[in-house]
Design a protein around this motif. Structure first.
Motif, PDB file in Angstrom:
ATOM      1  N   HIS A  67     -18.631  34.560  63.216  1.00 43.08           N
ATOM      2  CA  HIS A  67     -17.941  35.451  62.279  1.00 43.08           C
ATOM      3  C   HIS A  67     -16.572  35.854  62.823  1.00 43.08           C
ATOM      4  N   ARG A  68     -16.485  36.092  64.132  1.00 48.47           N
ATOM      5  CA  ARG A  68     -15.184  36.435  64.715  1.00 48.47           C
ATOM      6  C   ARG A  68     -14.210  35.275  64.548  1.00 48.47           C
ATOM      7  N   PHE A  69     -14.693  34.053  64.774  1.00 50.98           N
ATOM      8  CA  PHE A  69     -13.823  32.896  64.628  1.00 50.98           C
ATOM      9  C   PHE A  69     -13.446  32.667  63.176  1.00 50.98           C
ATOM     10  N   ARG A  70     -14.445  32.753  62.288  1.00 50.71           N
ATOM     11  CA  ARG A  70     -14.223  32.409  60.874  1.00 50.71           C
ATOM     12  C   ARG A  70     -13.356  33.426  60.164  1.00 50.71           C
ATOM     13  N   HIS A  71     -13.541  34.699  60.436  1.00 49.19           N
ATOM     14  CA  HIS A  71     -12.880  35.739  59.646  1.00 49.19           C
ATOM     15  C   HIS A  71     -11.703  36.401  60.353  1.00 49.19           C
ATOM     16  N   VAL A  72     -11.540  36.161  61.655  1.00 49.35           N
ATOM     17  CA  VAL A  72     -10.435  36.790  62.379  1.00 49.35           C
ATOM     18  C   VAL A  72      -9.530  35.735  63.028  1.00 49.35           C
ATOM     19  N   THR A  73     -10.099  34.954  63.949  1.00 48.04           N
ATOM     20  CA  THR A  73      -9.273  34.021  64.727  1.00 48.04           C
ATOM     21  C   THR A  73      -8.629  32.957  63.850  1.00 48.04           C
ATOM     22  N   LEU A  74      -9.419  32.329  62.994  1.00 48.67           N
ATOM     23  CA  LEU A  74      -8.898  31.217  62.195  1.00 48.67           C
ATOM     24  C   LEU A  74      -7.786  31.650  61.247  1.00 48.67           C
ATOM     25  N   PRO A  75      -7.988  32.699  60.430  1.00 47.90           N
ATOM     26  CA  PRO A  75      -6.884  33.058  59.516  1.00 47.90           C
ATOM     27  C   PRO A  75      -5.681  33.691  60.215  1.00 47.90           C
ATOM     28  N   LEU A  76      -5.912  34.500  61.240  1.00 51.94           N
ATOM     29  CA  LEU A  76      -4.800  35.211  61.868  1.00 51.94           C
ATOM     30  C   LEU A  76      -4.037  34.351  62.878  1.00 51.94           C
ATOM     31  N   SER A  77      -4.565  33.183  63.208  1.00 56.99           N
ATOM     32  CA  SER A  77      -3.818  32.259  64.064  1.00 56.99           C
ATOM     33  C   SER A  77      -3.069  31.219  63.240  1.00 56.99           C
ATOM     34  N   TRP A  78      -2.924  31.469  61.941  1.00 53.00           N
ATOM     35  CA  TRP A  78      -2.217  30.517  61.102  1.00 53.00           C
ATOM     36  C   TRP A  78      -0.775  30.268  61.535  1.00 53.00           C
ATOM     37  N   PRO A  79      -0.013  31.276  61.989  1.00 54.15           N
ATOM     38  CA  PRO A  79       1.344  30.961  62.471  1.00 54.15           C
ATOM     39  C   PRO A  79       1.344  29.927  63.590  1.00 54.15           C
ATOM     40  N   ALA A  80       0.362  29.983  64.482  1.00 57.22           N
ATOM     41  CA  ALA A  80       0.266  28.968  65.536  1.00 57.22           C
ATOM     42  C   ALA A  80      -0.071  27.609  64.941  1.00 57.22           C
ATOM     43  N   THR A  81      -0.988  27.581  63.981  1.00 59.84           N
ATOM     44  CA  THR A  81      -1.346  26.326  63.314  1.00 59.84           C
ATOM     45  C   THR A  81      -0.135  25.728  62.612  1.00 59.84           C
ATOM     46  N   TYR A  82       0.626  26.564  61.966  1.00 62.71           N
ATOM     47  CA  TYR A  82       1.852  26.140  61.281  1.00 62.71           C
ATOM     48  C   TYR A  82       2.808  25.456  62.258  1.00 62.71           C
ATOM     49  N   SER A  83       2.995  26.055  63.429  1.00 61.36           N
ATOM     50  CA  SER A  83       3.908  25.483  64.425  1.00 61.36           C
ATOM     51  C   SER A  83       3.368  24.166  64.978  1.00 61.36           C
ATOM     52  N   VAL A  84       2.073  24.120  65.275  1.00 58.60           N
ATOM     53  CA  VAL A  84       1.485  22.912  65.858  1.00 58.60           C
ATOM     54  C   VAL A  84       1.551  21.756  64.874  1.00 58.60           C
ATOM     55  N   ILE A  85       1.261  22.012  63.608  1.00 56.83           N
ATOM     56  CA  ILE A  85       1.300  20.942  62.610  1.00 56.83           C
ATOM     57  C   ILE A  85       2.700  20.354  62.507  1.00 56.83           C
TER      58      ILE A  85
END
Length: 310
Positions: free
Chosen positions: A218-236
């Motif tokens: 739940h921590r990964f699904r509802h907190v880490t994954l959505p709130l780390s989107w800026p990092a995902t954006y940069s990596v992509i």
């Protein structure tokens, strides 16, 4: 009895003070702009001038000593290359595979290396170490490791009864093998970006999930994954651009072979340059620049809207 009438309170500075403030603000505004000059000069000399020259020389047949204007002939000859379609397909496949795996593995490693591990600092260094190694050295090393008869990879597979393929000599596995080596070398950058993104997430969100009885998923699904989107954006963006422009690892490990099966646009351009077709290779570079721009600009727009929405 005569009473003195006092003027009401002044609502703002006088004209002299206003002029002084305007001059001071102009001076403050001019000071940072002066600091942009060195960076602007470097950008002009290293990027803008060579880009304009490349667009011009793509229209010529040139050598180091002279040039002849040929118009769009170089572009026509480049698009007439027999293996260009394979090169375009391989470039897109390579970019998608490498960027996708870097996102997935970088996120998982980022989560692991921000958890409470005893050897967390050492493991971070191990993950980032391949980034520091020369790409050419990595290519030569893995070329030796992936040899069908003497490579350590196939020897290790033989110990468990698996007959390993000719990783770099088989048309079905050559491009994928290079892509996996690229991921091994570049996932450290993605991991560092994800570590920074995850560590910037406020701890209050994780505490709220814990209060609600949520576990690690739940921590990964509802907190880490959505709130780390800026990092995902940069990596992509970074990994996709790198995949579209990749050359050195592919050339070191396969030279576009066997045949033309692992050729990318960059390796096709280099082969033309080797053959002495400088104008043709310059036209290929311009086409690659346009292709990367045409793909990355819409991708940046879509990902940017997703980031704002998140």
């Amino acid at each position: 009895m005569v009473t003195k009438q006092h003027a009401g309170p002044r609502t703002g500075p006088g004209p002299a003070r206003e002029n002084k403030q305007v001059r001071a603000s102009k001076q403050r505004a001019a000071y940072p702009y002066a600091l942009y000059a060195p960076a602007a000069l470097v950008y002009l000399v290293i990027f803008l001038v060579p880009t304009v020259m490349a667009f011009y020389f793509a229209l010529t047949r040139w050598t180091l000593f002279d040039s002849t204007f040929v118009g769009l002939q170089n572009f026509g000859d480049f698009f007439a290359e027999q293996n260009l379609r394979i090169g375009f397909a391989n470039t897109l496949i390579y970019a998608v595979v490498t960027s996708g795996l870097k996102v997935v593995l970088g996120l998982l490693l980022g989560v692991l290396l921000t958890s409470k591990l005893r050897l967390r600092g050492f493991l971070r260094s191990v993950v980032f170490f391949p980034v520091l190694v020369s790409t050419v050295a990595v290519g030569f090393t893995f070329s030796a490791l992936l040899r069908p008869d003497t490579g350590l990879v196939n020897k290790a597979l033989a110990l468990v009864g698996i007959d390993g393929p000719d990783w770099l000599g088989d048309a079905n596995t050559a491009l994928l093998s290079v892509a996996l080596v690229d991921v091994w070398k570049g996932v450290g950058i993605a991991t560092v970006i994800y570590i920074a993104g995850i560590m910037s997430i406020p701890r209050d969100y994780y505490q709220a999930v814990a209060v609600d009885g949520g576990g690690a998923w739940h921590r990964f699904r509802h907190v880490t994954l959505p709130l780390s989107w800026p990092a995902t954006y940069s990596v992509i963006l970074l990994s996709f651009i790198g995949g579209l422009r990749s050359f050195d690892l592919i050339w070191t490990m396969t030279r576009g072979g066997p045949g033309f099966t692992s050729d990318t646009i960059a390796s096709i351009i280099y082969k033309q340059y080797q053959a002495g077709f400088f104008g043709l290779s310059t036209a290929g570079n311009v086409i690659l620049f346009v292709v990367v721009t045409a793909i990355v600009v819409p991708l940046n727009y879509v990902l940017g809207k997703r980031q704002v929405a998140a």
